[in-house]
Design a protein around this motif. Sequence first.
Motif, PDB file in Angstrom:
ATOM      1  N   SER A 154       6.694   3.436  -2.619  1.00  0.00           N
ATOM      2  CA  SER A 154       6.459   2.052  -2.203  1.00  0.00           C
ATOM      3  C   SER A 154       7.630   1.604  -1.346  1.00  0.00           C
ATOM      4  O   SER A 154       8.747   2.137  -1.468  1.00  0.00           O
ATOM      5  CB  SER A 154       6.303   1.133  -3.419  1.00  0.00           C
ATOM      6  OG  SER A 154       7.533   0.989  -4.104  1.00  0.00           O
ATOM      7  N   GLN A 318      -7.019   8.437  -1.437  1.00  0.00           N
ATOM      8  CA  GLN A 318      -6.648   7.060  -1.755  1.00  0.00           C
ATOM      9  C   GLN A 318      -7.759   6.407  -2.580  1.00  0.00           C
ATOM     10  O   GLN A 318      -7.755   6.501  -3.787  1.00  0.00           O
ATOM     11  CB  GLN A 318      -6.331   6.296  -0.477  1.00  0.00           C
ATOM     12  CG  GLN A 318      -5.128   6.879   0.257  1.00  0.00           C
ATOM     13  CD  GLN A 318      -4.287   5.839   0.958  1.00  0.00           C
ATOM     14  OE1 GLN A 318      -4.138   4.704   0.523  1.00  0.00           O
ATOM     15  NE2 GLN A 318      -3.683   6.235   2.062  1.00  0.00           N
ATOM     16  N   SER A 319      -8.724   5.794  -1.942  1.00  0.00           N
ATOM     17  CA  SER A 319      -9.804   5.173  -2.718  1.00  0.00           C
ATOM     18  C   SER A 319     -10.756   6.205  -3.303  1.00  0.00           C
ATOM     19  O   SER A 319     -11.386   5.968  -4.329  1.00  0.00           O
ATOM     20  CB  SER A 319     -10.588   4.201  -1.829  1.00  0.00           C
ATOM     21  OG  SER A 319     -11.293   4.905  -0.821  1.00  0.00           O
ATOM     22  N   PRO A 348      -4.363   4.128  -5.034  1.00  0.00           N
ATOM     23  CA  PRO A 348      -3.900   2.743  -5.208  1.00  0.00           C
ATOM     24  C   PRO A 348      -4.897   1.952  -6.050  1.00  0.00           C
ATOM     25  O   PRO A 348      -6.097   2.245  -6.064  1.00  0.00           O
ATOM     26  CB  PRO A 348      -3.829   2.219  -3.767  1.00  0.00           C
ATOM     27  CG  PRO A 348      -4.811   3.059  -3.009  1.00  0.00           C
ATOM     28  CD  PRO A 348      -4.752   4.418  -3.638  1.00  0.00           C
ATOM     29  N   ASN A 349      -4.380   0.973  -6.763  1.00  0.00           N
ATOM     30  CA  ASN A 349      -5.221   0.089  -7.591  1.00  0.00           C
ATOM     31  C   ASN A 349      -6.068   0.859  -8.605  1.00  0.00           C
ATOM     32  O   ASN A 349      -7.232   0.499  -8.860  1.00  0.00           O
ATOM     33  CB  ASN A 349      -6.129  -0.769  -6.697  1.00  0.00           C
ATOM     34  CG  ASN A 349      -5.348  -1.596  -5.697  1.00  0.00           C
ATOM     35  OD1 ASN A 349      -4.317  -2.178  -6.034  1.00  0.00           O
ATOM     36  ND2 ASN A 349      -5.814  -1.630  -4.452  1.00  0.00           N
ATOM     37  N   ARG A 350      -5.479   1.938  -9.139  1.00  0.00           N
ATOM     38  CA  ARG A 350      -6.131   2.724 -10.185  1.00  0.00           C
ATOM     39  C   ARG A 350      -7.501   3.243  -9.745  1.00  0.00           C
ATOM     40  O   ARG A 350      -8.439   3.360 -10.547  1.00  0.00           O
ATOM     41  CB  ARG A 350      -6.265   1.912 -11.466  1.00  0.00           C
ATOM     42  CG  ARG A 350      -4.936   1.513 -12.087  1.00  0.00           C
ATOM     43  CD  ARG A 350      -5.118   0.582 -13.285  1.00  0.00           C
ATOM     44  NE  ARG A 350      -5.871   1.221 -14.365  1.00  0.00           N
ATOM     45  CZ  ARG A 350      -5.317   1.909 -15.349  1.00  0.00           C
ATOM     46  NH1 ARG A 350      -3.998   2.057 -15.398  1.00  0.00           N
ATOM     47  NH2 ARG A 350      -6.064   2.440 -16.304  1.00  0.00           N
ATOM     48  N   SER A 351      -7.620   3.615  -8.498  1.00  0.00           N
ATOM     49  CA  SER A 351      -8.903   4.127  -8.020  1.00  0.00           C
ATOM     50  C   SER A 351      -9.256   5.477  -8.638  1.00  0.00           C
ATOM     51  O   SER A 351     -10.405   5.931  -8.508  1.00  0.00           O
ATOM     52  CB  SER A 351      -8.886   4.237  -6.488  1.00  0.00           C
ATOM     53  OG  SER A 351      -7.834   5.065  -6.042  1.00  0.00           O
ATOM     54  N   GLU A 353      -9.848   5.938 -11.559  1.00  0.00           N
ATOM     55  CA  GLU A 353     -10.813   5.683 -12.632  1.00  0.00           C
ATOM     56  C   GLU A 353     -12.234   6.025 -12.203  1.00  0.00           C
ATOM     57  O   GLU A 353     -13.100   6.257 -13.053  1.00  0.00           O
ATOM     58  CB  GLU A 353     -10.728   4.219 -13.066  1.00  0.00           C
ATOM     59  CG  GLU A 353      -9.409   3.860 -13.750  1.00  0.00           C
ATOM     60  CD  GLU A 353      -9.332   2.394 -14.135  1.00  0.00           C
ATOM     61  OE1 GLU A 353     -10.183   1.603 -13.629  1.00  0.00           O
ATOM     62  OE2 GLU A 353      -8.453   2.031 -14.932  1.00  0.00           O
ATOM     63  N   ARG A 354     -12.523   6.082 -10.919  1.00  0.00           N
ATOM     64  CA  ARG A 354     -13.854   6.419 -10.436  1.00  0.00           C
ATOM     65  C   ARG A 354     -14.223   7.865 -10.751  1.00  0.00           C
ATOM     66  O   ARG A 354     -15.414   8.222 -10.720  1.00  0.00           O
ATOM     67  CB  ARG A 354     -13.937   6.217  -8.921  1.00  0.00           C
ATOM     68  CG  ARG A 354     -13.524   4.843  -8.456  1.00  0.00           C
ATOM     69  CD  ARG A 354     -13.506   4.734  -6.951  1.00  0.00           C
ATOM     70  NE  ARG A 354     -14.846   4.807  -6.370  1.00  0.00           N
ATOM     71  CZ  ARG A 354     -15.100   4.719  -5.076  1.00  0.00           C
ATOM     72  NH1 ARG A 354     -14.089   4.556  -4.215  1.00  0.00           N
ATOM     73  NH2 ARG A 354     -16.335   4.803  -4.618  1.00  0.00           N
ATOM     74  N   THR A 379       1.166   8.483 -10.252  1.00  0.00           N
ATOM     75  CA  THR A 379      -0.226   8.842 -10.541  1.00  0.00           C
ATOM     76  C   THR A 379      -0.306   9.854 -11.668  1.00  0.00           C
ATOM     77  O   THR A 379      -1.169   9.758 -12.555  1.00  0.00           O
ATOM     78  CB  THR A 379      -0.891   9.406  -9.277  1.00  0.00           C
ATOM     79  OG1 THR A 379      -0.889   8.421  -8.257  1.00  0.00           O
ATOM     80  CG2 THR A 379      -2.324   9.817  -9.566  1.00  0.00           C
ATOM     81  N   GLU A 382      -0.300   8.459 -15.025  1.00  0.00           N
ATOM     82  CA  GLU A 382      -1.513   7.738 -15.412  1.00  0.00           C
ATOM     83  C   GLU A 382      -2.680   8.663 -15.754  1.00  0.00           C
ATOM     84  O   GLU A 382      -3.478   8.351 -16.641  1.00  0.00           O
ATOM     85  CB  GLU A 382      -1.935   6.782 -14.287  1.00  0.00           C
ATOM     86  CG  GLU A 382      -0.969   5.628 -14.071  1.00  0.00           C
ATOM     87  CD  GLU A 382      -1.414   4.725 -12.933  1.00  0.00           C
ATOM     88  OE1 GLU A 382      -1.098   3.522 -12.973  1.00  0.00           O
ATOM     89  OE2 GLU A 382      -2.079   5.217 -11.991  1.00  0.00           O
TER      90      GLU A 382
END
Length: 404
Positions: A154, A318-319, A348-351, A353-354, A379, A382
């Motif tokens: 970051s 990323q996403s 990013p933004n805990r993507s 989880e998909r 990451t 997580e």
Amino acid sequence: MASTPYSPFRTLTLNPEPKPAFSTRTTSLLSFLSTRRNFSVRSQSHVDLSPEIAARLRLDQPTQSFTPLEPAAEAVVGPAVAFVPPPQRARKNVLLFYCEEMTDLASRVVAQSDAIELRSISWKKFEDGFPNLFITNAHEIRGQHVAFLASFSSPQVIFEQLSIIYALPRLFISSFTVVLPFFPTGSYERMEDEGDVATAFTLARILSNIPISRGGPTSLVIFDIHALQERFYFGDSVLPCFESAVPLLKSRLQELPDSDNISIAFPDDGAWKRFHKQLQHFPVIVCNKVREGEQRIVRIKEGDPRGRHVVIVDDLVQSGSTLIECQKVLAAHGAAKISAYVTHGIFPNRSWERFIYDNGVGPENRLSHFWITDSCQLTVDEVKNLPPFEIISLSGAIANALQI
């Protein structure tokens, strides 16, 4: 006295004038040869023999068929040459500093080699938020090979790490290596409209101004940078060393029970250009995006996934939208299993989880495996131990890179 050119065969030169007598050694040799009927003399150079010796050796008669003498028929007289193996390069002892985020990876790197020693930095902040940094035992690193394991995850952490990166080469060290596993602005390397800022070039210029150590320019190790041409964004004061984690993936694929049924899929032409030479012994499937109205749809450009365990390969995620669309089209065309690999799992933004397992069955609903490296440690913290994610560590590859 002029030297005679070396020949692998010994050249016999005798005085053409007959001598009154032969030495005992010569007489014995001639007596032995005169008793042999089936022999011939072979030489690469001209031999002048006196008439007397020629008569005694019976060389004036037609040569009979050649029967090799054992073991002397093929003997060649020449200088003895001893084989000396090339000297092995001495291992380089490296002092490894690291940012706080990379503590676990630094420990794994040190575990790979006893030539690497871990060193610490005090990472604190002043009350106004600016970094308060201290390099422990700085006087002890003089004359040593030093490395720094960085993570620019970051913008908030880049400044404090750059402060350390700029300070270490000034401590009279022998050489300096920065290991930046993920080059974060690598995908922002081009301009499409006037006014776009290629931040990949900006970060490359910042790193190019690292002070030169006593050993010369800083070595910068990066894994699977988004575009190889970004090498030319760096100045002459830094030596970019672009490594790849794909060999680690290949080793992992060989361990699978269906390793003989694997095909590699690339989600776009860019991924194919980046990785296909390293994976060319696998059957290849190339996907691409086409525009239909207002939508961009993923289609298979070449290759057949029917009945195969297809592994989607890219440098980063990323996403995850492109991977999901690629997964769906591969499943629709008959893939038996689908997995994915990326070197850099940004999410990013805990993507991420998909991609966690749900109650669905079949390749269209989930990935069998999702391999990422530990280049993005946040990451890893997580997703570790969450199927289908599996971590492939860069520790061994980094340890090897530090010996370059």
